[in-house]
Design a protein around this motif. Structure first.
Motif, short mmCIF file in Angstrom:
data_model
loop_
_atom_site.label_atom_id
_atom_site.label_comp_id
_atom_site.label_asym_id
_atom_site.label_seq_id
_atom_site.Cartn_x
_atom_site.Cartn_y
_atom_site.Cartn_z
N GLU A 179 70.08 89.77 103.75
CA GLU A 179 70.24 90.96 102.93
C GLU A 179 71.41 90.76 101.96
N ALA A 180 71.26 91.38 100.82
CA ALA A 180 72.29 91.22 99.79
C ALA A 180 72.28 92.43 98.87
N ASN A 181 73.39 92.60 98.18
CA ASN A 181 73.43 93.70 97.21
C ASN A 181 73.98 93.20 95.88
N LEU A 182 74.06 94.11 94.96
CA LEU A 182 74.49 93.71 93.63
C LEU A 182 76.00 93.70 93.48
N SER A 183 76.72 93.82 94.58
CA SER A 183 78.16 93.70 94.52
C SER A 183 78.62 92.36 95.04
N GLY A 184 77.70 91.41 95.08
CA GLY A 184 78.08 90.07 95.50
C GLY A 184 78.26 89.92 97.00
N GLU A 185 77.65 90.81 97.77
CA GLU A 185 77.77 90.69 99.23
C GLU A 185 76.44 90.28 99.82
N MET A 186 76.53 89.36 100.79
CA MET A 186 75.31 88.93 101.46
C MET A 186 75.57 88.85 102.96
N ASN A 187 74.57 89.27 103.73
CA ASN A 187 74.68 89.15 105.19
C ASN A 187 73.50 88.38 105.72
#
Lengths: 361, 284
Positions: B183-191
């Motif tokens: 999973e990832a978002n548009l704030s540069g974070e990925m899990n």
């Protein structure tokens, strides 16, 4: 030797200590003869030479870790004590430590493969390094390799593809060595033999380590191939059975586009796919390939016979395929032992054996 | 239909071998498409492949010193071959110190790619090893199956963390679970998350950065409307992800992935002269 068989045969003789092994299907035999010079002290006691065999694993277990042995062992004593039925291996190490291993042995008859390098039609001699470099191009799992002679004195090595493998799905690797790579080359043109790679690789690593040139004697397909290493202190023989080719015609295969293992210089072959494409466009490509004369049918044809049976053997060979030839899979187990088939069937009684021994296993 | 190519430069050979090794790890059988200027290794998303698909593109000029091809016909100057990349990888493996490697399409008893390696040797004529790799020629009528996949309408696009790190994380997670959630978002974070009955493990990556996608006619960056914190996720077979990461032998210039929530994850790995796209579908 452990790559050949599970039992180590020891035979002290006046010309040295002979160590031998044979594989379960009698299709591979190896012997190492260490001259007395090799040893610091060498004594054969008693008039009757004692021949015995020990399990390979037990013997190897004594010499398990080579690097640490080199550092700690100063002397190794090998003593055969017939009265106690013991083979004693004593390692005298640093700091006064002595490790003594007593191995139980069994007496046995002489294990000797019958072969005659003089009668082989072809001989070649090459530095071990050249052959090792050649063999590296074949995958570790490859079972058999075909050695052939070509024009201009060139020698080829090719992976052997089984009959029942689909030729359209198998990769074929072929290596060419020029005449100059060999120290000597006296070969019958157009000859080729197929043998098992596993034992050969074992011998090659020994040869490379001892920096000795390897001599290969071979003859017609079906006749054994003999590999020898020879120098002042050790004489090595490896005898392997080769696949026999029931097609007695030694002529090069007909030039009708079948696999031509007889060499054409690598660049010179048709690359015309137009006609092939025409077929593919209309329907799935051609189905059955014409039978290739270069992939011999298998016949159970062990290499060697007992000296007394040699006459009979000669006749049997001429008969071609022995009636009731076992199907290819069974044949596999006869030639190449337990490597490929788990506990394959034992050789049929009518099979010629490489070397007879009197003790019933 | 003809194809002949030659590599003489050792660095190019080494580079090409590495590409082939990567492909070999990703696909047991794949399609090789040859055009006058490029080579493509293609895997279609068939059920047999577990739904993954791959598109790898190389410019021939970056690898080959000579490259000649003649396609099936003048107006379709391309060749499509089905092959087992592992064979090609094996053929090139022991060729790393070769004087030259020639590849040629031949048809002796069946169509083959013949790889001829000229090895250095003491003799004047040299040592030559040839490997005949059987190939299947794919007829023109099937070429449509192998078109370049379009970039999916993704929810989030994000640069990947260091592949080495990602690989070691995924390898350990592989021992615990068969599936992994990316999973990832548009704030540069990925899990990267796994969850089993006994344990759940999550590895968090921050500050990865999100690639800017030029919005074309079909807006491929729905980013404007999307909450930058909200995660897009897909649960995929962990082995497929591990295979992709394990096959990377060189760090790519750019590595990113596009996630279509609950549908598919699209990986893009770019090197100087090779681009690799790999699609892993989400598990049902």
């Amino acid at each position: 030797l452990s790559r050949v068989g599970d039992e180590l045969y020891l035979e002290p003789t006046d010309s040295g200590l002979s160590l031998r092994a044979v594989n379960s299907s009698r299709s591979a035999f190896a012997s190492f003869l260490f001259a007395p010079l090799f040893f610091q002290r060498y004594e054969t006691g008693g008039p009757q030479p004692l021949r015995c065999k020990v399990p390979m694993k037990s013997f190897l277990g004594v010499f398990r870790s080579l690097p640490s042995l080199e550092k700690t062992v100063s002397k190794c004593l090998i003593l055969l004590q017939p009265r106690c039925n013991r083979l004693v291996l004593q390692l005298r190490c640093k700091y006064g430590v002595t490790k003594t291993h007593n191995l139980a042995f069994r007496e046995c008859e002489r294990l000797q493969a019958v072969f005659d390098t003089q009668s082989c039609a072809s001989t070649l001699c090459a530095p071990a390094r050249v052959l090792a470099e050649a063999v590296v191009h074949f995958p570790q799992t490859l079972a058999e390799v075909t050695l052939g002679t070509g024009p201009g004195g060139r020698i080829s090595l090719r992976n052997y593809v089984e009959d029942d493998a689909e030729p359209r799905k198998t990769m074929v690797t072929e290596l060419w060595l020029a005449e100059e790579e060999f120290q000597s080359l006296a070969v019958a043109p157009g000859s080729q033999i197929t043998f098992c790679l596993k034992e050969f690789r074992g011998l090659l690593s020994f040869a490379e380590a001892s920096n000795l040139p390897l001599v290969i004697h071979f003859d017609a397909p079906g006749r054994p191939v003999v590999f020898t290493l020879d120098d002042a202190i050790v004489e090595v023989h490896l005898v392997l059975a080769t696949l026999s080719d029931p097609l007695s015609d030694p002529q090069p295969p007909r030039a009708n586009g079948n696999v031509s293992h007889l060499p054409t210089p690598p660049d010179d072959f048709p690359d015309d796919l137009e006609s092939y494409m025409a077929t593919v466009e209309t329907e799935e490509g051609p189905g059955v390939l014409p039978p290739s004369p270069t992939f011999p049918q298998r016949t159970p044809h062990p290499a060697l016979g007992d000296p007394q049976q040699e006459e009979q053997d000669g006749e049997k060979e001429e008969e071609g395929a022995v009636p009731g030839t076992p199907p290819p899979k069974k044949f596999r187990s006869l030639f190449f032992g337990s490597v490929l088939t788990p506990g394959g069937p034992s050789p049929a009684p009518s099979q010629e054996v490489l070397a007879e021994d009197s003790d019933s296993d | 239909m003809r194809f002949r190519a030659k590599i003489v430069d050792l660095a190019c050979l080494n580079h090409f071998s590495r590409v082939i090794n990567t492909i070999a790890r990703l696909a047991k059988t794949c399609t090789l498409r040859l055009t006058a200027s490029k080579l493509y290794f293609i895997l279609c998303d068939k059920v047999a492949n577990g739904g993954v698909s791959m598109w790898c593109e190389l410019s021939q000029g970056n690898f080959f010193d000579e490259f000649q091809m003649e396609g099936i016909a003048a107006e379709h100057n391309e060749i499509y071959l089905e092959l087992v990349p592992e064979y090609l990888s094996r053929a090139l493996k022991t060729a790393q110190n070769a004087k030259a490697v020639k590849i040629k399409l031949t048809n002796r008893h069946c169509p083959c790619l013949r790889v001829a390696v000229e090895l250095p040797s003491l003799s004047s004529s040299g040592r030559i090893v040839t490997h005949d790799i059987p190939v299947g020629v794919i007829p023109r009528r099937l070429w449509n199956d192998f078109r370049e996949p379009s970039v999916p309408d993704f929810d989030v696009s994000i640069y990947l963390p260091a592949l080495k790190t990602m690989k070691s994380v995924v390898e350990r997670m592989k021992n615990l679970s068969n599936s992994i959630v990316i999973e990832a978002n548009l704030s540069g974070e990925m899990n990267l998350k796994i969850e089993t009955d006994l344990v759940s493990v999550t590895t968090h990556f921050k500050d990865l950065g999100n690639p800017p996608w030029a919005s074309g006619d079909e807006s491929q960056s729905p980013a404007q409307d999307r909450d930058p914190e909200s995660m897009a996720e897909a649960c995929v077979d962990i082995r497929k992800l591990q295979q992709l990461l394990a096959g990377q032998q060189v760090n790519p210039t750019k590595a990113l992935c596009n996630i279509v929530s609950k549908r598919i994850v699209h990986f893009i790995l770019l090197h100087e002269d090779v681009s690799l796209q790999y699609f892993i579908p989400a598990l049902a």
